[in-house]
Design a protein around this motif. Sequence first.
Motif, PDB file in Angstrom:
ATOM      1  N   LYS A 238      -7.925 -13.274  38.568  1.00 23.43           N
ATOM      2  CA  LYS A 238      -8.800 -13.429  37.408  1.00 23.43           C
ATOM      3  C   LYS A 238      -9.561 -14.737  37.508  1.00 23.43           C
ATOM      4  O   LYS A 238      -9.048 -15.741  37.988  1.00 23.43           O
ATOM      5  CB  LYS A 238      -7.983 -13.402  36.117  1.00 23.43           C
ATOM      6  N   ASP A 239     -10.806 -14.700  37.026  1.00 20.09           N
ATOM      7  CA  ASP A 239     -11.615 -15.908  36.988  1.00 20.09           C
ATOM      8  C   ASP A 239     -12.452 -15.872  35.715  1.00 20.09           C
ATOM      9  O   ASP A 239     -12.520 -14.853  35.022  1.00 20.09           O
ATOM     10  CB  ASP A 239     -12.502 -16.002  38.225  1.00 20.09           C
ATOM     11  N   THR A 240     -13.108 -16.965  35.431  1.00 18.72           N
ATOM     12  CA  THR A 240     -13.914 -17.078  34.219  1.00 18.72           C
ATOM     13  C   THR A 240     -15.346 -17.420  34.596  1.00 18.72           C
ATOM     14  O   THR A 240     -15.580 -18.329  35.403  1.00 18.72           O
ATOM     15  CB  THR A 240     -13.348 -18.164  33.289  1.00 18.72           C
ATOM     16  N   ASP A 241     -16.320 -16.686  34.038  1.00 16.54           N
ATOM     17  CA  ASP A 241     -17.719 -16.961  34.331  1.00 16.54           C
ATOM     18  C   ASP A 241     -18.223 -18.116  33.474  1.00 16.54           C
ATOM     19  O   ASP A 241     -17.476 -18.718  32.695  1.00 16.54           O
ATOM     20  CB  ASP A 241     -18.568 -15.704  34.145  1.00 16.54           C
ATOM     21  N   LYS A 242     -19.499 -18.426  33.588  1.00 15.78           N
ATOM     22  CA  LYS A 242     -20.056 -19.578  32.881  1.00 15.78           C
ATOM     23  C   LYS A 242     -20.102 -19.392  31.368  1.00 15.78           C
ATOM     24  O   LYS A 242     -20.243 -20.358  30.615  1.00 15.78           O
ATOM     25  CB  LYS A 242     -21.453 -19.882  33.416  1.00 15.78           C
ATOM     26  N   ASN A 243     -19.983 -18.122  30.928  1.00 16.96           N
ATOM     27  CA  ASN A 243     -19.984 -17.839  29.493  1.00 16.96           C
ATOM     28  C   ASN A 243     -18.576 -17.765  28.920  1.00 16.96           C
ATOM     29  O   ASN A 243     -18.392 -17.426  27.745  1.00 16.96           O
ATOM     30  CB  ASN A 243     -20.710 -16.516  29.216  1.00 16.96           C
ATOM     31  N   ARG A 245     -16.169 -15.702  29.858  1.00 13.79           N
ATOM     32  CA  ARG A 245     -15.567 -14.375  29.904  1.00 13.79           C
ATOM     33  C   ARG A 245     -14.751 -14.205  31.184  1.00 13.79           C
ATOM     34  O   ARG A 245     -15.194 -14.613  32.256  1.00 13.79           O
ATOM     35  CB  ARG A 245     -16.650 -13.297  29.840  1.00 13.79           C
ATOM     36  N   GLU A 246     -13.593 -13.585  31.046  1.00 13.55           N
ATOM     37  CA  GLU A 246     -12.741 -13.340  32.198  1.00 13.55           C
ATOM     38  C   GLU A 246     -13.195 -12.103  32.968  1.00 13.55           C
ATOM     39  O   GLU A 246     -13.681 -11.137  32.364  1.00 13.55           O
ATOM     40  CB  GLU A 246     -11.274 -13.165  31.757  1.00 13.55           C
ATOM     41  N   TYR A 247     -13.044 -12.158  34.275  1.00 14.11           N
ATOM     42  CA  TYR A 247     -13.362 -10.999  35.116  1.00 14.11           C
ATOM     43  C   TYR A 247     -12.466 -11.036  36.350  1.00 14.11           C
ATOM     44  O   TYR A 247     -11.884 -12.065  36.693  1.00 14.11           O
ATOM     45  CB  TYR A 247     -14.836 -11.001  35.529  1.00 14.11           C
ATOM     46  N   PHE A 248     -12.352  -9.876  37.001  1.00 13.08           N
ATOM     47  CA  PHE A 248     -11.556  -9.769  38.215  1.00 13.08           C
ATOM     48  C   PHE A 248     -12.437  -9.984  39.440  1.00 13.08           C
ATOM     49  O   PHE A 248     -13.594  -9.548  39.464  1.00 13.08           O
ATOM     50  CB  PHE A 248     -10.898  -8.386  38.311  1.00 13.08           C
ATOM     51  N   LYS A 249     -11.863 -10.628  40.450  1.00 17.26           N
ATOM     52  CA  LYS A 249     -12.585 -10.806  41.705  1.00 17.26           C
ATOM     53  C   LYS A 249     -11.587 -10.716  42.863  1.00 17.26           C
ATOM     54  O   LYS A 249     -10.383 -10.907  42.693  1.00 17.26           O
ATOM     55  CB  LYS A 249     -13.309 -12.143  41.755  1.00 17.26           C
ATOM     56  N   ARG A 250     -12.102 -10.396  44.048  1.00 10.10           N
ATOM     57  CA  ARG A 250     -11.249 -10.338  45.235  1.00 10.10           C
ATOM     58  C   ARG A 250     -10.859 -11.750  45.649  1.00 10.10           C
ATOM     59  O   ARG A 250     -11.681 -12.662  45.667  1.00 10.10           O
ATOM     60  CB  ARG A 250     -11.978  -9.630  46.380  1.00 10.10           C
ATOM     61  N   ALA A 251      -9.605 -11.887  46.018  1.00  7.90           N
ATOM     62  CA  ALA A 251      -9.099 -13.218  46.353  1.00  7.90           C
ATOM     63  C   ALA A 251      -9.483 -13.647  47.759  1.00  7.90           C
ATOM     64  O   ALA A 251      -9.449 -14.839  48.069  1.00  7.90           O
ATOM     65  CB  ALA A 251      -7.575 -13.239  46.202  1.00  7.90           C
ATOM     66  N   PHE A 252      -9.847 -12.681  48.625  1.00  7.57           N
ATOM     67  CA  PHE A 252     -10.117 -13.007  50.027  1.00  7.57           C
ATOM     68  C   PHE A 252     -11.439 -12.385  50.473  1.00  7.57           C
ATOM     69  O   PHE A 252     -11.873 -11.354  49.958  1.00  7.57           O
ATOM     70  CB  PHE A 252      -8.995 -12.494  50.940  1.00  7.57           C
ATOM     71  N   ASN A 253     -12.032 -13.021  51.454  1.00  3.60           N
ATOM     72  CA  ASN A 253     -13.232 -12.477  52.097  1.00  3.60           C
ATOM     73  C   ASN A 253     -12.794 -11.529  53.208  1.00  3.60           C
ATOM     74  O   ASN A 253     -12.355 -11.973  54.271  1.00  3.60           O
ATOM     75  CB  ASN A 253     -14.079 -13.621  52.664  1.00  3.60           C
ATOM     76  N   THR A 254     -12.913 -10.230  52.973  1.00  6.76           N
ATOM     77  CA  THR A 254     -12.480  -9.244  53.963  1.00  6.76           C
ATOM     78  C   THR A 254     -13.564  -8.926  54.985  1.00  6.76           C
ATOM     79  O   THR A 254     -13.365  -8.060  55.839  1.00  6.76           O
ATOM     80  CB  THR A 254     -12.030  -7.941  53.271  1.00  6.76           C
ATOM     81  N   GLN A 255     -14.698  -9.611  54.902  1.00  2.00           N
ATOM     82  CA  GLN A 255     -15.803  -9.370  55.838  1.00  2.00           C
ATOM     83  C   GLN A 255     -15.940 -10.482  56.870  1.00  2.00           C
ATOM     84  O   GLN A 255     -16.987 -10.625  57.500  1.00  2.00           O
ATOM     85  CB  GLN A 255     -17.122  -9.232  55.069  1.00  2.00           C
ATOM     86  N   ALA A 256     -14.897 -11.261  57.066  1.00  6.02           N
ATOM     87  CA  ALA A 256     -14.973 -12.403  57.993  1.00  6.02           C
ATOM     88  C   ALA A 256     -15.305 -11.953  59.410  1.00  6.02           C
ATOM     89  O   ALA A 256     -16.132 -12.567  60.102  1.00  6.02           O
ATOM     90  CB  ALA A 256     -13.662 -13.181  57.974  1.00  6.02           C
ATOM     91  N   CYS A 257     -14.673 -10.875  59.874  1.00  8.22           N
ATOM     92  CA  CYS A 257     -14.946 -10.387  61.231  1.00  8.22           C
ATOM     93  C   CYS A 257     -16.339  -9.788  61.343  1.00  8.22           C
ATOM     94  O   CYS A 257     -16.961  -9.853  62.410  1.00  8.22           O
ATOM     95  CB  CYS A 257     -13.897  -9.358  61.640  1.00  8.22           C
TER      96      CYS A 257
END
Length: 321
Positions: A238-243, A245-257
Amino acid sequence: MVVLDGIVMGPTHCAFENCSSDLNNARGGAFCNFHELDFGRRCRVTNCPHNKINGTQACQEHQPEWRKYTQDHSRSTLSGVRRVLKRPNENIQPWQQPLQRNVQPHDENAEERPKKNYFGPSRFYCVETICAPCGVVIAWTKFVKAESPTNILEFLERVYPTEESRPDYVCIDKACLVLARAISLKKWDSWQKTTRMVVDSYHYINHRVTDFLCRKWCNPAPLDGSAPNFHNTNLVVKDTDKNGREYFKRAFNTQACEHLNSWLGGYDSILKRMKGKNFNWFLHLMIFHHTKLVLEKQERKKKGLQVESDEDEDEEDGMEI
């Protein structure tokens, strides 16, 4: 977490079945030292016992096949083929049918065709890399014929031989196939103690909705609690935007390769002309340089210094789900 992916590139090697040794002659040769001596004067068509005619690689009976091979691999023909592949339906007239391309489904194995002749050398299928989500390259190898689940499992076992060394998550575009293969080979009992396998977010949308194994166990961003805090590692946070509000986001960058492969692909025209040993040295040097730059960038971020923007760096961290 570690991320795996392959890019279709590689040097040439001996054309004989199940032999990946370096070529005896990199300019026009097809065999390694051993098979060059073993075949000698024999025709290079599979299972042909006759001797070849001087100046060719085929006997009298198989001269049509040899002529077709030399014509198909001439410079003028190859340039035309490259043009058609690059712009397949560019000059299609209204009365002509567009070129149909056979697309191999992502989660199915490609059909393996037996070799009809040994006129030209074989080529390694792909380069497989293991990266950390930050972009640091952990290991790489070459696959001779295919990016099969068995080859991927063997690669992982070489890099992570003990349970203590294994990562919490292994992210790869065909994780469901690797998981199924590990179960069939009875290797999953060892892996499941420490590791879960997930599909990267980009390829997950192309996998079958009806594949229960993939949807249940390989989801890269589950919101139903199916992958809860495995070894203190969450796939979704979970993270919070500039307003506020809470939202879900991926914890890792799965496109590294994917980012690494897009960079390596720019050197394909150079790498594919190299001998095996030169290919290994040059590729390893580039990967070492790439990893060094990534570590330097991470160090600058820790110190709060400004980091130059990179067009290839499109991290998933912060992407709303």
